[in-house]
Design an enzyme around this catalytic site. Structure first.
Site, PDB file in Angstrom:
ATOM      1  CG  ASP A 221      -0.430  -0.473   2.487  1.00  0.00           C
ATOM      2  OD1 ASP A 221       0.783  -0.782   2.546  1.00  0.00           O
ATOM      3  OD2 ASP A 221      -1.190  -0.525   3.481  1.00  0.00           O
ATOM      4  CG  ASP A 249      -1.246  -2.631 -15.808  1.00  0.00           C
ATOM      5  OD1 ASP A 249      -1.291  -2.173 -16.954  1.00  0.00           O
ATOM      6  OD2 ASP A 249      -1.360  -3.846 -15.574  1.00  0.00           O
TER       7      ASP A 249
END
Ligand code: IPM
Ligand code: MN
Length: 372
Positions: A221, A249
């Site tokens: 995170d 990505d």
């Protein structure tokens, strides 16, 4: 050099972008006097329709028997919108990676000054971005036991990693870092997951054999945030299959288009080169998909076989296309150039690496890829 290359176009824009990288490889073969032969084989939805399986036996055999495979993209909306189908295109790719033993997926993310204004982030933040994601590719939650129970109301995907699976990719990552800016960032979720704690333990031990390389550990995170706030702080990112999929990505957003990032999938005996992006079915057959991720994948193939000058020539030609604005609409909204035209331009300019571009190719990380 003689190279036998399997071509797996797959679904969506895959065959179109792959055709452009084949043009570039043919131009390289002509210019530098190599002999590359190609064999097309089916995979994905198209293979399901024709042969009832996303990875026909012949496809696997041809790939296993080739020096390298060049992959397009996989997946179609029909399958995406039918989650209950048990045979799916993506299984073909996952099985192929597994069968060929492709455990390390290297995804270089590099900002090119010619297209820096395409990044949604500020120029100041993204200038000089140059990192490589070492994504474990043949284990983890992608390959754990999958179960659907209680009349389809309870689903399980098991995630497991062995010490061996972690250490073989970790060594590759540290070796790559040694040749670069000497920093490895391990991305995991060790505050929650047992597998991540094993990753930390194994990677921390391995890092002791690479004293010149600094190891940093980030939770996924936090890594997602840091990657956007400070992309230039990263050198080698080492991570599991799932986290590497997502972070790569995100990397494409930093450099301004999903149509740009290549990858190299490496195993002990085989190798395959594939764009990071998906099958972009909305653009299929419209001659507007960006072929550059596929062309850069071809340049990684060349570099993998030690053809460094050839690889650099491909990258220089892509950069010339950026500079001359011969790009697809994802790079320049008003562009009238399509996949074919851009691919032709890049293939045609592989021959003339001229000085007037002032490209300083020595600094291009892709061209001196650390993948061996
Ligand atoms: C990728 C793709 C694949 C993956 C899909 C198509 C199975 O997203 O190469 O990043 O998740 O590995
Ligand atoms: Mn992906």
């Amino acid at each position: 050099m003689q190279l036998k290359i399997a071509l797996l176009g797959g679904d969506g824009i895959g065959p179109e972008v792959l055709a452009e990288s084949v043009k570039c490889l043919q131009a390289v073969a002509e210019t530098f006097n190599h002999n590359f032969t190609f064999e097309k084989v089916p995979i994905g939805a198209i293979a399901i329709e024709k042969y009832g399986t996303p990875l026909p036996k012949k496809t696997l055999e041809v790939c296993a028997d080739s020096d390298a495979s060049l992959f397009g993209t996989i997946g179609t909306p029909e399958y995406d919108n039918s989650p209950s189908l048990s045979i799916r295109p993506e299984q073909g790719l996952l099985q192929l990676r597994k069968e060929l033993g492709l455990f390390a997926n290297v995804r270089p993310v590099m900002m090119f000054p010619e297209i820096i204004k395409n990044s949604p982030l500020s120029k100041k933040m993204v200038a000089g971005t140059d990192f490589e994601i070492y994504r474990e590719l043949s284990g983890g939650i992608y390959y754990g036991e999958k179960k659907l129970e209680n009349n389809g109301t309870l689903a399980t995907d098991q995630c497991s990693y062995s010490e061996k699976e972690i250490s073989r990719i970790a060594h590759k990552a540290f070796k790559a870092a040694k040749k670069r800016r000497k920093k490895v960032t391990l991305v995991d979720k060790a505050n929650v997951l047992e597998t991540s704690r094993l990753w930390r333990k194994v990677v921390m031990t391995i890092s002791e054999s690479y004293p010149e390389v600094t190891l940093e550990c980030l939770y996924i995170d936090n890594a997602a945030v840091q990657l956007l706030l400070n992309p230039t702080a990263f050198d080698i990112i080492l991570t599991s299959n799932m986290f590497g999929d997502v972070l790569s990505d995100q990397g494409s957003v930093i450099i301004g288009s999903q149509g740009l990032l290549p990858s190299a999938s490496i195993g002990e005996y085989h190798c395959m080169f594939e764009p990071v992006h998906g099958s972009y079915p909305q653009a299929k057959g419209l001659n507007k998909a960006n072929p550059v991720a596929s062309i850069f994948s071809a340049s990684l193939l060349l570099s993998h076989f030690g053809l460094k000058e050839e690889s650099r020539a491909v990258i220089a030609s892509v950069r010339k296309s950026f500079k001359k604005k011969i790009v697809t609409p994802d790079i320049l909204g008003s562009s009238k150039y399509g996949t074919n035209y851009v691919g032709d331009f890049i293939a045609d300019h592989i021959t003339d690496i001229d000085d007037d571009m002032n490209m300083n190719d020595e600094n291009i990380g892709l061209g001196k890829s650390t993948i061996i």
